[in-house]
Scaffold this motif. Structure first.
Motif, PDB file in Angstrom:
ATOM      1  N   ARG A  15       0.815  -1.217   0.000  1.00 22.36           N
ATOM      2  CA  ARG A  15       0.000   0.000   0.000  1.00 22.36           C
ATOM      3  C   ARG A  15       0.859   1.282   0.000  1.00 22.36           C
ATOM      4  O   ARG A  15       0.569   2.235  -0.693  1.00 22.36           O
ATOM      5  N   ALA A  16       1.927   1.253   0.790  1.00 24.83           N
ATOM      6  CA  ALA A  16       2.771   2.442   0.868  1.00 24.83           C
ATOM      7  C   ALA A  16       3.402   2.731  -0.491  1.00 24.83           C
ATOM      8  O   ALA A  16       3.563   3.889  -0.886  1.00 24.83           O
ATOM      9  N   ASP A  22     -11.709   1.992  -6.317  1.00 21.43           N
ATOM     10  CA  ASP A  22     -11.167   3.023  -5.423  1.00 21.43           C
ATOM     11  C   ASP A  22      -9.934   3.665  -6.026  1.00 21.43           C
ATOM     12  O   ASP A  22      -9.776   4.872  -6.012  1.00 21.43           O
ATOM     13  N   GLU A  23      -9.064   2.807  -6.535  1.00 17.69           N
ATOM     14  CA  GLU A  23      -7.841   3.317  -7.157  1.00 17.69           C
ATOM     15  C   GLU A  23      -8.166   4.185  -8.347  1.00 17.69           C
ATOM     16  O   GLU A  23      -7.581   5.244  -8.542  1.00 17.69           O
ATOM     17  N   GLU A  43     -17.784  -1.912   2.588  1.00 15.27           N
ATOM     18  CA  GLU A  43     -16.556  -2.318   1.919  1.00 15.27           C
ATOM     19  C   GLU A  43     -15.344  -1.544   2.423  1.00 15.27           C
ATOM     20  O   GLU A  43     -14.260  -2.089   2.588  1.00 15.27           O
ATOM     21  N   HIS A  44     -15.578  -0.273   2.681  1.00 14.96           N
ATOM     22  CA  HIS A  44     -14.520   0.606   3.158  1.00 14.96           C
ATOM     23  C   HIS A  44     -13.925   0.075   4.452  1.00 14.96           C
ATOM     24  O   HIS A  44     -12.727  -0.083   4.615  1.00 14.96           O
ATOM     25  N   MET A  57     -11.961  -3.087   3.986  1.00 18.82           N
ATOM     26  CA  MET A  57     -10.656  -2.814   3.378  1.00 18.82           C
ATOM     27  C   MET A  57      -9.691  -2.283   4.430  1.00 18.82           C
ATOM     28  O   MET A  57      -8.545  -2.703   4.509  1.00 18.82           O
ATOM     29  N   MET A  58     -10.206  -1.355   5.285  1.00 15.16           N
ATOM     30  CA  MET A  58      -9.360  -0.791   6.333  1.00 15.16           C
ATOM     31  C   MET A  58      -8.853  -1.889   7.248  1.00 15.16           C
ATOM     32  O   MET A  58      -7.679  -1.940   7.595  1.00 15.16           O
ATOM     33  N   ILE A 107     -15.527   6.271  -0.777  1.00 13.99           N
ATOM     34  CA  ILE A 107     -14.511   5.326  -0.297  1.00 13.99           C
ATOM     35  C   ILE A 107     -13.163   6.010  -0.255  1.00 13.99           C
ATOM     36  O   ILE A 107     -12.740   6.627  -1.218  1.00 13.99           O
ATOM     37  N   ILE A 110      -9.089   5.224   0.965  1.00 13.93           N
ATOM     38  CA  ILE A 110      -8.175   4.187   1.418  1.00 13.93           C
ATOM     39  C   ILE A 110      -7.175   4.830   2.362  1.00 13.93           C
ATOM     40  O   ILE A 110      -6.719   5.952   2.113  1.00 13.93           O
ATOM     41  N   PRO A 111      -6.879   4.176   3.466  1.00 20.83           N
ATOM     42  CA  PRO A 111      -5.953   4.793   4.426  1.00 20.83           C
ATOM     43  C   PRO A 111      -4.626   5.157   3.773  1.00 20.83           C
ATOM     44  O   PRO A 111      -4.073   4.377   3.013  1.00 20.83           O
ATOM     45  N   MET A 144      -0.665   6.414   4.064  1.00 20.92           N
ATOM     46  CA  MET A 144       0.461   6.376   4.990  1.00 20.92           C
ATOM     47  C   MET A 144       1.570   7.237   4.424  1.00 20.92           C
ATOM     48  O   MET A 144       2.596   6.772   3.986  1.00 20.92           O
ATOM     49  N   THR A 182       5.739   6.605   3.596  1.00 17.63           N
ATOM     50  CA  THR A 182       6.219   6.558   2.221  1.00 17.63           C
ATOM     51  C   THR A 182       7.496   7.357   2.061  1.00 17.63           C
ATOM     52  O   THR A 182       8.460   6.898   1.479  1.00 17.63           O
TER      53      THR A 182
END
Lengths: 467, 344
Positions: free
Chosen positions: A179-180, A207-208, A454-455, A458-459, B3, B5-6, B8, B12
């Protein structure tokens, strides 16, 4: 938007392509402007990859035309496409892992004098393009194979820029990175956009798409199925364009009446008859290990447990054998009677609407969806009470997905118990009664589906719920 | 429904700016120093078994001369294996080469021309392999397995199935011991030739565009093609070079035998491949170095010479050499595994 943002970078019109009897693309139009990020979305098998392999020269269209910066463009192979300025970054990264970063970046266009590579110039070029991506910290002399996946991806992008590519196609670029690193990748994509490149972003994570893209285009069954500005489209609208039907039709749900406990999943977590319990988790969270443990724990005098593996080709099915053999494999008696085998198989082929020439067709010739129906049919033929399903709809078409969801619903209505593991959370929300989240091998307490979204899933799947 | 997304972000940046240093990797360390360590170990063992006379200059020179044939062929094999190829026809090319030299010398052709003709014959065989591999898309293993028989047959046919006697020329002095002579060369001329060729091959592999393309092909052929590397031309060149070196190894062989022998060097290709693998080459391609290969060839020569000087019977030598080959492949595998593991 700057003036450059309005110029059409490339345009594909009326693209059609078929492989044998199957039509992969039918009259598809697609265009991207300079300085624009366009997401190409669609289910697996919708034709995204085919369209992009045509753009990047790996396949030739049967009909249609392409323009690149106002000039007719028709690459015969990926090399030509690259030289004209179109590069595709594939899901499986393709660096020469035994060469250094700088050697990879200049591969095929090394600066030389009398055949000897001019190291200083090579390094300067590599440094220059890495700086352009704002990642000068990657040392040009490191072996590519020692870099992380995310860094390798970066080097691939650098290589494409070094040849002067104006169109970059990123195929599911976030599927294999953390994710990072996704955040870092998005920064780079934004930078490319600012530099006036056209970026095609292939993904099925909505989402992306909403986070990174300006515009989206949807493909469904090889045809255009809409598109527009990502900001003005809701998530639900995009998904429904991809799926081609409303959510209610896709996820049937009869009234569920959970019965007796049939399996202890984990301390305090029980699976009841007549319910679907979902486990939401990302790849590597330990989901598969959990299912295997449950499957391995069954004993003959308890309720029978059946499992569908996520690895259909490697483990789920015997690819070299026929549909019949695969269906009847677990219940063969000492003496095998082929006609009897066939008649049993015929029944399941009809019940599950498995599309095949005949019951003796090799399973490897079937589509992914039909293969999966055979894998499920085998459990039904065994008449198991508990079904453990590991990513049962991965890589299969929407039609088959809908059938499998319906089948699961029917089974549960008939008193069976289903435990389903998936990283595609909308489907869990669509079909499950309760959902538990798995993060780093730990399973949370299951909650009724009405209490999760869903959010949230995902978290929790990403961070274990600590936030 | 919105939505998010967390993110960070801080993490990074920290990750991005941290200096990237290669972590300690035992597998990688071994692949670099392994061959040197191996040679050291083998020398110590035989020094202990045979006694201090094992390290006398005469003996060291003997090792160098013994290594010559395998070493020359292994230089070519390094190139082939770095490109993820293989050449099983090396032994046959060596025998063909000796036969051609003997026939030409007997016909009164000058020695240099005979040597060049033998090398050219090797290059020709390699070019055919390269053509078959690229045009017909056949596996090099299969093509060179066939070529092994074809070339061996051709050598036997040319030699009329017997040894070919040839007049004595300077070729026979290539690997003659310089001990007792007042030669300014110190080492036999053949050994100097090997050193020169090694330097050339090493520079070619490491510093030229062609050399880097060889590694790129061996490492990831699809990528190399995508980046515009001319795979087919490269491969024809690679196999030509490989077999050209085998032809030169044939010259060394002739120097030792002083006759053309169509039955010589059967199974030599296995020693040659073993030398490359012991020296850090990988059968999966993308790896291998001239320095390592020379060490690998030397290790094998030390074992052979050491066991014969210790008075070990031939069967012991064979078992030891066989064991070393298996060990080398096991190391290769472990190295691969370690490499892949460290990648994740």
């Amino acid at each position: 938007m700057t003036a450059i943002g309005h110029a059409v970078r490339f345009e594909m019109t009326g693209i059609s392509k078929s492989f044998g009897a199957t039509t992969a693309l039918k009259d598809v139009n697609f265009k991207v402007n300079a300085g624009e990020i366009c997401a190409l979305v669609g289910q697996n098998g919708a034709g995204k990859s085919t369209l992009m392999s045509i753009l990047s020269g790996a396949a030739q269209p049967d009909a249609g035309a392409m323009m690149l910066d106002g000039v007719a463009y028709r690459p015969r192979n990926p090399l030509e496409a690259r030289q004209s300025g179109v590069a595709m970054i594939h899901q499986e990264l393709s660096l020469a892992s035994d060469l250094s970063v700088e050697e990879n970046i200049v591969l095929g266009m090394e600066p030389t004098r009398y055949g000897i590579v001019r190291r200083a110039e090579m390094r300067a070029r590599a440094k220059n393009v890495l700086r352009q991506l704002d990642h000068s910290e990657i040392s040009p002399t490191m072996l590519a194979g020692t870099l992380s996946v995310a860094e390798q991806q970066l080097v691939e992008i650098a290589r494409a820029l070094a040849v002067g590519c104006r169109v970059l196609v990123l195929d599911e670029p976030t599927s294999s990175i953390a994710r990072a690193d996704v955040e870092r990748l998005f920064e780079i994509i934004g930078r490319l956009k600012a530099q006036g490149h056209a970026v095609v972003y292939i993904s099925h994570f909505i989402d992306e798409v909403k986070e990174v893209a300006d515009r989206f285009a949807v493909l469904r069954d090889g045809r255009n199925a809409g598109g527009g500005d990502v900001r003005s489209a809701t998530r639900k609208e995009i998904v429904e364009m991809m799926v081609g039907r409303s959510m209610e039709e896709l996820y049937p749900r009869t009234r569920r009446r959970p019965g007796k406990v049939i399996l202890d999943v984990a301390p305090g977590i029980e699976l009841h008859r007549g319910e679907v319990l979902g486990i939401a988790g990302l790849v590597g969270a330990g989901r598969t290990r959990l299912l295997r443990r449950l499957f391995g724990r069954q004993s003959p005098w308890m309720h029978s447990v059946g499992m569908v593996s996520e690895d259909r080709k490697g483990e789920g099915l015997a690819m070299g054998m026929s549909v019949t053999d695969n269906l009847t494999l677990p219940r063969l008696t000492g003496w095998v009677s082929p006609p009897k085998q066939s008649s049993i198989a015929q029944r399941w082929i009809q019940d599950l609407e498995i599309r095949c020439h005949d019951d003796r067709q090799e399973i490897s010739e079937l589509s992914g969806g039909n293969q999966q129906k055979v894998a499920l049919g085998r459990l039904l033929y065994c008449d198991v009470d508990v079904l453990l399903l590991d990513e049962p709809t991965r890589g299969i078409d929407v039609g088959s997905k809908a059938q499998i969801y319906e089948l699961i619903d029917n089974l549960v209505a008939g008193g069976k118990a289903v435990l389903i593991v998936s990283s595609y959370f909308p489907e869990l929300i669509g079909i499950c009664d309760r959902i538990a989240v798995m993060h780093r091998g730990k399973l949370s307490a299951p909650r009724p589906v009405s209490e999760v979204d869903e959010h949230q899933l995902m978290m929790e799947a990403c961070s274990g719920g600590r936030e | 429904m919105k939505i998010e997304i967390p993110r960070m972000k801080n993490m990074t940046r920290i990750e991005a700016t941290t200096e990237l240093k290669a972590p300690y990797q035992p597998a990688k360390w071994l692949s670099r120093t392994g061959p040197v360590l191996g040679l050291f170990l083998v020398c110590v063992i035989f020094g202990f078994l045979v006694g201090p006379q094992f390290f006398r200059t005469g003996n060291l020179e003997l090792i160098a001369r013994q290594t010559a044939i395998v070493a020359v062929a292994a230089l070519g094999m390094t190139v082939v294996i770095a490109s993820a190829g293989i050449d099983l026809s090396v032994g046959s090319v060596v025998s063909l080469s000796t036969v051609i030299i003997a026939l030409l010398l007997r016909a009164g052709i000058p020695p240099l021309a005979a040597v060049l003709a033998a090398v050219a014959a090797g290059v020709f065989c390699g070019a055919i392999v390269g053509m078959l591999v690229t045009r017909l898309r056949l596996l090099p293993f299969i093509v060179t397995l066939g070529m092994m028989l074809v070339v061996r047959g051709a050598a036997k046919g040319l030699a009329d199935e017997q040894r070919v006697e040839a007049p004595i020329t300077w070729i026979n002095d290539l690997l003659r011991s310089s001990a007792g002579t007042t030669s300014w060369l110190v080492l036999p001329a053949g050994v100097w030739i090997i050193i020169a060729l090694s330097l050339m091959t090493g520079v070619m592999l490491e510093y030229t565009r062609f050399g880097r393309h060889i590694f790129a092909i061996g490492s990831n052929e699809r990528t190399a093609r995508l980046c515009g590397v001319r795979i087919d031309a490269c491969k024809v060149a690679i196999y030509s070079i490989g077999a050209g070196f085998a032809g030169l190894a044939g010259v060394m062989q002739f120097s030792k035998l002083s006759v053309g022998d169509p039955t010589v060097a059967v199974g030599l290709e296995l020693d040659v491949i073993a030398a490359v693998i012991i020296g850090g080459g990988s059968l999966l391609g993308g790896r291998g170095s001239v320095f390592g290969t020379l060490l690998g060839a030397t290790i094998m020569a030390v074992i052979q010479l050491g066991s014969s000087q210790r008075g070990m019977p031939n069967w012991v030598q064979q078992i030891v050499t066989g064991g070393i080959i298996i060990l080398a492949v096991a190391l290769d595998h472990w190295r691969q595994h370690g490499h892949n593991y460290s990648r994740n």
